[in-house]
Enzyme design. Structure first.
Site, PDB file in Angstrom:
ATOM      1  CB  ILE A  35      -0.973  -0.137   1.241  1.00  0.00           C
ATOM      2  CG1 ILE A  35      -2.174   1.054   1.111  1.00  0.00           C
ATOM      3  CG2 ILE A  35      -0.152  -0.067   2.509  1.00  0.00           C
ATOM      4  CD1 ILE A  35      -3.318   0.341   1.175  1.00  0.00           C
ATOM      5  NE  ARG A  36       4.648   0.823   4.878  1.00  0.00           N
ATOM      6  CZ  ARG A  36       5.952   0.524   4.666  1.00  0.00           C
ATOM      7  NH1 ARG A  36       7.018   0.836   3.915  1.00  0.00           N
ATOM      8  NH2 ARG A  36       6.352  -0.588   5.408  1.00  0.00           N
ATOM      9  CE1 TYR A 142      -4.426 -12.768  11.275  1.00  0.00           C
ATOM     10  CE2 TYR A 142      -4.378 -14.862  12.860  1.00  0.00           C
ATOM     11  CZ  TYR A 142      -3.678 -13.902  11.719  1.00  0.00           C
ATOM     12  OH  TYR A 142      -2.297 -14.503  11.216  1.00  0.00           O
TER      13      TYR A 142
HETATM   14  C1  AKB Z   1      -0.333 -13.802  14.740  1.00  0.00           C
HETATM   15  O1  AKB Z   1       0.656 -13.833  15.995  1.00  0.00           O
HETATM   16  O2  AKB Z   1      -1.175 -13.139  14.671  1.00  0.00           O
HETATM   17  C2  AKB Z   1       0.442 -14.503  13.767  1.00  0.00           C
HETATM   18  C3  AKB Z   1      -0.284 -15.652  13.556  1.00  0.00           C
HETATM   19  C4  AKB Z   1       0.041 -16.897  14.488  1.00  0.00           C
HETATM   20  O3  AKB Z   1      -1.065 -15.791  12.584  1.00  0.00           O
HETATM   21  N1  AKB Z   1       1.737 -14.274  13.904  1.00  0.00           N
END
Ligand code: AKB
Length: 319
Positions: A35-36, A142
């Site tokens: 992106i940069r 995540y």
């Molecule tokens: C994180 O800690 O978010 C990453 C992963 C294990 O996906 N390093």
């Protein structure tokens, strides 16, 4: 041969993946993008570079056509701890970016590599010997984006024939670029602090065991899975890959062998501790071993020696 596009090329993985891909396929065949622009000191080797926001489909299309891209390594994503601070931004980038990359890949007949993670598992997943096919009910944004990404890659493969492959990577340790906001970042920071100050305060508790991998192994795995004979792949996407697992105490003991007097103490961050406590301690990676010959080269002792040697050439003790 067509060319390879790497998104998020200035991040922790991209900084080593791009040079490795260029060594393997030739400098001109690998387009790094982010992106940069790279900052002073950020060198990702000579070769083509594009500024690219991978949440903009037309921008990805344009870069792909201009560079005749047939394979995309899609690295742009927020890591676990920073994603927990900004869940909406994490969804937008992690899912929005992947969706657009897969769409453009479908339109142009390109293959896609996606880095999934131990974060795709959750507290109800078996934590030891975590199977390839098991319960995936992560409790972090995540993890939610990683499971959804795995499923989206499978969908694009099944429905549209996009050759989408990927790995569930553990915490990655590297001396080239620091990770930006992950739960496993301590396993990189500890080396910088050991060399500079001879001590480290860890944000995970002493006995938090997690799967880890040295970046040279991770980069090899990413290249190998994309080169694997598709006829041998039963899973294709989201392979568990493991190399070593350790606790902060065990890593500190290993570092102490090279940095006498090194000390570690603990100031546990409840957010990152809760994330780590929901992740596997040790994945079963037999599917990757059987289907495409995965074999890690680096264990904790060899990785520690190499990290201290490489960083020791760049960092001066502050004491
Ligand atoms: C994180 O800690 O978010 C990453 C992963 C294990 O996906 N390093």
């Amino acid at each position: 041969m067509g060319n390879i596009l790497v998104t998020g090329a200035l991040g922790q993985i991209g900084s080593e993946l791009v040079p490795a891909l260029r060594a393997h396929y030739g400098e001109g065949h690998v387009v790094a993008s982010d992106i940069r622009l790279p900052r002073a000191g950020e060198v990702i080797s000579e070769g083509p570079f594009e500024i690219l926001d991978c949440t903009r489909m037309s921008a990805i299309s344009e870069v792909m056509r201009r560079h005749d891209v047939t394979k995309i390594y899609h690295m742009a994503a927020l890591l676990s701890a920073v994603a927990e601070e900004k869940p909406q931004a994490a969804w937008d980038l992690n899912m929005g970016g992947l969706y657009r990359v897969l769409e453009v890949a479908r339109q142009n007949g390109a293959a896609v590599f996606l880095p999934s993670s131990i974060g795709a598992f959750g507290p109800t997943t078996p934590r030891d010997g975590t199977p390839q096919d098991t319960i995936q009910r992560p409790t972090t944004i995540y993890g939610v984006t990683k499971v959804a990404s795995e499923l989206l890659c499978d969908y694009y493969a099944l429905r549209f024939g996009v050759d989408a492959r990927g790995l569930r990577l553990p915490g990655l340790i590297s001396h080239v670029a620091k990770p930006g906001g992950g739960t496993t970042d301590y396993a990189v920071d500890i080396f910088y602090r050991a060399i500079r100050y001879g001590r480290y305060t860890c944000f995970l508790s002493a006995d938090t065991r997690l799967d880890m991998m040295y970046m040279p192994d991770a980069v090899c795995a990413m290249i190998e899975v994309m080169e694997a004979d598709p006829a041998r792949l039963r899973h294709r996407n989201a392979f568990n890959v493991a190399a070593m697992n350790f606790t902060p105490t065990e890593l500190a003991t290993e570092i102490k062998k090279h940095v006498p007097g090194f000390t570690i103490d603990y100031d546990v961050d409840p957010v990152r501790q809760a994330i780590a406590d929901s992740w596997p301690r040790c994945m079963d990676d037999s599917a990757a071993r059987e289907e495409w010959g995965w074999r890690p080269q680096w264990d904790m002792a060899a990785m520690t020696r190499d990290m201290l040697e490489k960083l020791g050439k760049r960092l001066k003790p502050a004491r």
